[in-house]
Design a protein around this motif. Structure first.
Motif, short mmCIF file in Angstrom:
data_model
loop_
_atom_site.label_atom_id
_atom_site.label_comp_id
_atom_site.label_asym_id
_atom_site.label_seq_id
_atom_site.Cartn_x
_atom_site.Cartn_y
_atom_site.Cartn_z
N GLY A 1 28.37 46.52 35.18
CA GLY A 1 29.47 47.35 34.71
C GLY A 1 30.06 48.21 35.81
O GLY A 1 29.98 49.45 35.76
N GLU B 1 36.33 44.61 34.80
CA GLU B 1 37.00 43.89 33.72
C GLU B 1 38.38 43.41 34.14
O GLU B 1 38.77 42.27 33.88
N GLU B 2 39.13 44.28 34.82
CA GLU B 2 40.47 43.90 35.27
C GLU B 2 40.42 42.82 36.34
O GLU B 2 41.37 42.04 36.51
N ARG C 1 38.54 40.25 36.38
CA ARG C 1 38.27 38.94 35.77
C ARG C 1 37.33 38.11 36.66
O ARG C 1 37.68 37.02 37.12
#
Length: 485
Positions: A164, A169-170, A172
């Motif tokens: 994390g 997340e952005e 990918r």
């Protein structure tokens, strides 16, 4: 009965089976097969593709990508052939070959096989709702309840863990799934992690034309094998053009433009830019959405089992393959599936597991001799304990090493062959506790080592297992000679 008939014709009230299997990968398929062979009725539940991770996103596609890369490397070391293979690989042809080996991500053949053994396939997500009860939620939202007279087997495997980190997340990032199913080679690829997935995918994509940078938190590759394995694989990756940085950790990942490059920030203040980033940083059990809380177990946890793969504290629940964390390898999961299937069948007859086919050992798992091959160039193959593991376990041991390049068969296999072999000897009993080979083509040597370790074959007897000349297997004779001095 096909999966479509299982969905359409069996919705409604509870449907009883002798065995309900959740997860139709290689492990679940083998549990179903053993149970059906014993005459038990079987339902098998799958939320994705029948055939599982191995068939579509792991073993099969990764080895399909690696085989041309390794074959070219071998050809380049073969006199009379090396000049003919100096050019790049046809990446499109390699990817097409990978697609064939994954059946183009269609599972018709696997479903037909389960149909052929008489197992009923249910498409959907299976969750426990209580002892011996599984609710299946189909893709259209309908629900069906299955009950198991004798056993429920959880064979749901693992998923890749992505840390994390800020921006992850952005960005990918790739996991093993994207790395094995990508439609083209990225120009620049950052691989985070120096374990099996990391080094295999670094080898594959470097060979297919990517500029690979491998980022490793520790001080070397393949940390669970003998140190020389990671060293030889690292040398070859560097010679192929990959960059390897050890002792570094990723602190953040940035991809401000969804179609642009990704920037990887490191704990030493440096940055690396790439077109894609692959996190090969571990696996977690797929047990978080199985309804374990309904039977007093912790969701998301590894499941503790006995040697028949039965979950401790139950007399009906089995956890087979990766979910029990004993050995995260397809062949070991399939081995466990045969064990569990035999145990379920014996207990269904109210018979002791000793009555299983092939005797007592067929229904109890032994993990003293777990084999593994890393399909890099060079290959790394091991079984049993490393020297460090044997010493930590309190054994009185000696490591016997031999330069594989000194074996006549290795010189014939490749010009400039480089490799190493080690056997770890229990000096009290003079049997082998572990064996490691590193070098081109050594994966096919491993089963002989597995037999020696699993069978606890005395060294005095191994002298009479004469290797054919001139094969690389002659290293066995050289290791024995070195041990005797």
């Amino acid at each position: 009965m096909t999966d479509s008939l299982a969905d359409a014709g069996k919705t409604g009230a509870n449907t009883p089976y002798d065995v309900v299997v959740v997860g139709a990968g290689p492990v679940g398929e083998n549990v179903a097969d053993r149970a059906r062979a014993a005459g038990l009725t079987v339902a098998i539940v799958e939320s994705e593709l029948v055939g599982g991770e191995c068939s579509y996103w792991a073993c099969m596609p990764s080895k399909a990508l690696l085989r041309p890369v390794v074959a070219r490397a071998d050809a380049r070391r073969t006199p009379g052939l090396s000049a003919a293979v100096r050019g790049p690989l046809d990446a499109g042809a390699v990817l097409a070959y990978r697609d064939e080996e994954t059946s183009h991500w269609k599972d018709d053949g696997q479903v037909a096989w389960l149909d052929g053994i008489g197992a009923d396939v249910f498409r959907g997500t299976g969750r426990l709702t209580g002892p011996r009860e599984v609710a299946v939620t189909a893709p259209d939202g309908t629900e069906h309840r299955l009950t198991a007279r004798h056993a429920v087997a959880l064979c749901t495997g693992t998923r890749a863990v992505v840390p994390g980190l800020p921006g992850v997340e952005e960005a990918r990032p790739w996991t093993s799934r994207e790395a094995t199913s990508a439609e083209r080679a990225p120009g620049r690829l950052v691989v985070v992690g120096g374990g099996v997935v990391g080094v295999e995918m670094a080898t594959a994509w470097q060979g297919l034309g990517s500029e690979v940078t491998l980022l490793v938190r520790g001080d070397g590759l393949l940390p669970r094998m003998e140190p020389f394995a990671g060293e030889l694989v690292a040398d070859a990756l560097r010679e192929a053009g990959a960059r390897i940085r050890t002792g570094v950790s990723v602190t953040a990942v940035r991809r401000p433009d969804p179609d642009g490059p990704v920037t990887v920030e490191l704990d030493d203040g440096d940055r690396v830019e790439a077109d894609e980033i692959l996190f090969a940083t571990g696996r977690a059990p797929r047990t978080d959405d199985l309804g374990l809380e309904t039977i007093g177990l912790e969701p998301g946890a590894w499941l503790t089992v006995d040697d028949s793969c039965r979950v401790e504290g139950t007399d009906w629940l089995y956890a087979v393959g990766d979910v029990n964390h004993r050995a995260l390898l397809t062949h070991q999961g399939k081995y466990q599936a045969r064990i569990a299937g035999a145990a379920i069948a014996a207990r269904a007859r109210r018979a002791p597991v000793e009555s299983a086919p092939w005797g007592a050992h067929a229904a109890t798992a032994d993990h003293a001799a777990v084999p593994q091959v890393v399909f890099t160039d060079p290959e790394a193959a091991s079984v049993g304990l490393t020297l460090a593991e044997a010493e930590r376990a309190g054994h009185r041991v000696r490591a016997v090493d031999y330069d594989l390049a000194s074996v006549a068969g290795a010189g014939l296999y490749a010009d400039g062959y480089r490799g190493r072999a080690r056997m770890v000897v229990d000096l009290n009993r003079e049997v082998l506790l572990g064996v490691t080979f590193v070098g081109p083509g050594v994966g096919e040597l491993l089963h002989s080592a597995t037999i020696a370790v699993a069978g606890e074959v005395p060294i005095a007897r191994l002298w009479h297992a004469v290797p054919a000349y001139p094969t690389i297997s002659e290293v066995w004779l050289r290791l024995l000679e070195t041990f005797r001095g």
